[in-house]
Write a protein that holds these residues in place. Structure first.
Motif, PDB file in Angstrom:
ATOM      1  N   ILE A  40       0.950  17.111   3.789  1.00 20.66           N
ATOM      2  CA  ILE A  40       1.395  16.569   2.958  1.00 20.66           C
ATOM      3  C   ILE A  40       3.071  16.021   2.515  1.00 20.66           C
ATOM      4  N   VAL A  41       3.197  16.851   3.000  1.00 17.95           N
ATOM      5  CA  VAL A  41       5.305  16.690   2.926  1.00 17.95           C
ATOM      6  C   VAL A  41       5.548  15.045   3.359  1.00 17.95           C
ATOM      7  N   CYS A  42       5.111  15.399   4.781  1.00 16.91           N
ATOM      8  CA  CYS A  42       5.249  13.878   5.880  1.00 16.91           C
ATOM      9  C   CYS A  42       4.438  13.097   5.484  1.00 16.91           C
ATOM     10  N   LYS A  43       3.450  12.831   4.597  1.00 13.90           N
ATOM     11  CA  LYS A  43       3.391  11.926   3.540  1.00 13.90           C
ATOM     12  C   LYS A  43       3.316  10.955   2.965  1.00 13.90           C
ATOM     13  N   VAL A  44       4.203  11.893   1.848  1.00 12.71           N
ATOM     14  CA  VAL A  44       5.092  12.047   0.917  1.00 12.71           C
ATOM     15  C   VAL A  44       6.732  11.191   1.364  1.00 12.71           C
ATOM     16  N   THR A  45       6.708  11.651   2.740  1.00 11.16           N
ATOM     17  CA  THR A  45       8.215  11.138   3.065  1.00 11.16           C
ATOM     18  C   THR A  45       7.576   9.399   3.717  1.00 11.16           C
ATOM     19  N   GLU A  46       6.534   9.185   4.422  1.00 13.97           N
ATOM     20  CA  GLU A  46       6.540   8.217   4.703  1.00 13.97           C
ATOM     21  C   GLU A  46       6.036   7.561   3.831  1.00 13.97           C
ATOM     22  N   VAL A  47       5.175   7.312   2.841  1.00  8.61           N
ATOM     23  CA  VAL A  47       4.793   6.371   1.463  1.00  8.61           C
ATOM     24  C   VAL A  47       6.168   5.793   0.662  1.00  8.61           C
ATOM     25  N   LEU A  48       7.550   7.360   0.274  1.00  6.50           N
ATOM     26  CA  LEU A  48       8.287   6.887   0.200  1.00  6.50           C
ATOM     27  C   LEU A  48       9.170   5.870   0.998  1.00  6.50           C
ATOM     28  N   LEU A  49       9.608   5.984   2.755  1.00  6.90           N
ATOM     29  CA  LEU A  49      10.429   4.857   3.269  1.00  6.90           C
ATOM     30  C   LEU A  49       8.802   3.566   3.589  1.00  6.90           C
ATOM     31  N   ASN A  50       8.050   4.062   3.199  1.00  5.48           N
ATOM     32  CA  ASN A  50       7.348   2.703   3.644  1.00  5.48           C
ATOM     33  C   ASN A  50       7.496   1.708   2.060  1.00  5.48           C
ATOM     34  N   ARG A  51       7.368   2.326   0.695  1.00  2.00           N
ATOM     35  CA  ARG A  51       7.954   2.108  -0.515  1.00  2.00           C
ATOM     36  C   ARG A  51       9.225   0.597  -0.013  1.00  2.00           C
ATOM     37  N   THR A  52      10.201   2.036   0.951  1.00  2.00           N
ATOM     38  CA  THR A  52      11.343   1.166   0.650  1.00  2.00           C
ATOM     39  C   THR A  52      11.694   0.238   1.592  1.00  2.00           C
ATOM     40  N   ILE A  53      11.342   0.283   2.420  1.00  2.00           N
ATOM     41  CA  ILE A  53      11.465  -0.334   3.256  1.00  2.00           C
ATOM     42  C   ILE A  53      10.720  -1.948   2.988  1.00  2.00           C
ATOM     43  N   MET A  54       9.283  -1.777   2.421  1.00  2.00           N
ATOM     44  CA  MET A  54       8.098  -3.340   2.128  1.00  2.00           C
ATOM     45  C   MET A  54       9.204  -4.623   0.935  1.00  2.00           C
ATOM     46  N   SER A  55       9.729  -3.570   0.272  1.00  2.00           N
ATOM     47  CA  SER A  55      10.438  -3.175  -0.849  1.00  2.00           C
ATOM     48  C   SER A  55      11.846  -4.704  -0.062  1.00  2.00           C
ATOM     49  N   HIS A  56      13.284  -3.782   0.476  1.00  2.00           N
ATOM     50  CA  HIS A  56      13.531  -4.314   1.200  1.00  2.00           C
ATOM     51  C   HIS A  56      13.035  -5.956   2.186  1.00  2.00           C
ATOM     52  N   LEU A  57      12.302  -5.902   2.823  1.00  2.00           N
ATOM     53  CA  LEU A  57      11.863  -6.674   3.410  1.00  2.00           C
ATOM     54  C   LEU A  57      11.099  -8.200   2.480  1.00  2.00           C
ATOM     55  N   ILE A  58      10.735  -8.001   1.271  1.00  2.00           N
ATOM     56  CA  ILE A  58      10.359  -8.665   0.275  1.00  2.00           C
ATOM     57  C   ILE A  58      11.527  -9.699  -0.488  1.00  2.00           C
ATOM     58  N   ARG A  59      12.329  -8.419  -0.992  1.00  2.00           N
ATOM     59  CA  ARG A  59      13.531  -9.067  -1.031  1.00  2.00           C
ATOM     60  C   ARG A  59      13.703 -10.102  -0.663  1.00  2.00           C
TER      61      ARG A  59
END
Length: 156
Positions: A89-108
């Motif tokens: 679960i800790v790894c999944k939370v990290t994935e969610v955080l990384l995905n959100r950060t990377i996607m927001s950067h790519l969209i911006r």
């Protein structure tokens, strides 16, 4: 890409996004427990940041438990089971955080094309099919099928 940083609110938001009905991963930590103690999760935050800064993910977080899930047919036949991996679960939370950060950067940074539908928020397979149908209809209405393929490729 900007420096990746997390704070407590980010971790709490990521925990809320995960499905609490799913089983625990290889670390046997239930998501419900993490959600209950989401306010006091500075240990998780430290673990995420350490993994990011060092580039090292502990073996315990990389391990997964493989569970066979029955699909259909004869329960005695192994072919009728689908393997599902239960990761930490800790790894999944990290994935969610990384995905959100990377996607927001790519969209911006406008690095995602309008024709990109996979793994993009609010872009669904149905939307893609409707856009393709619209392009085909436009081409047919022009009665210019000699350029159908090139126009279709340009729009997708």
């Amino acid at each position: 890409m900007p420096q990746i940083e997390f704070d407590r609110e980010d971790v709490q938001r990521a925990l809320r996004l995960l499905d609490a009905t799913k089983g625990p991963g290889s670390d046997s930590v239930h998501l419900r427990i993490l959600k209950e103690f989401a306010v006091s999760i500075s240990i998780l935050l430290d673990a995420f940041l350490t993994c990011l800064t060092t580039g090292i993910v502990p073996n315990d977080l990389r391990a997964a438990t493989i569970c066979p899930i029955f699909k259909m047919g004869n329960r005695e036949d192994p072919v009728n089971y689908q393997p599902v991996s239960l990761s930490s679960i800790v790894c999944k939370v990290t994935e969610v955080l990384l995905n959100r950060t990377i996607m927001s950067h790519l969209i911006r940074a406008e690095q995602i094309y309008e024709s990109q539908y996979g793994f993009v928020p609010k872009m669904f397979c149905l939307t893609n099919l409707l856009a393709m149908r619209e392009s085909l209809t436009r081409i047919i209405d022009k009665r210019d099928c000699g350029h159908c393929l090139s126009e279709l490729c340009q729009s997708f």
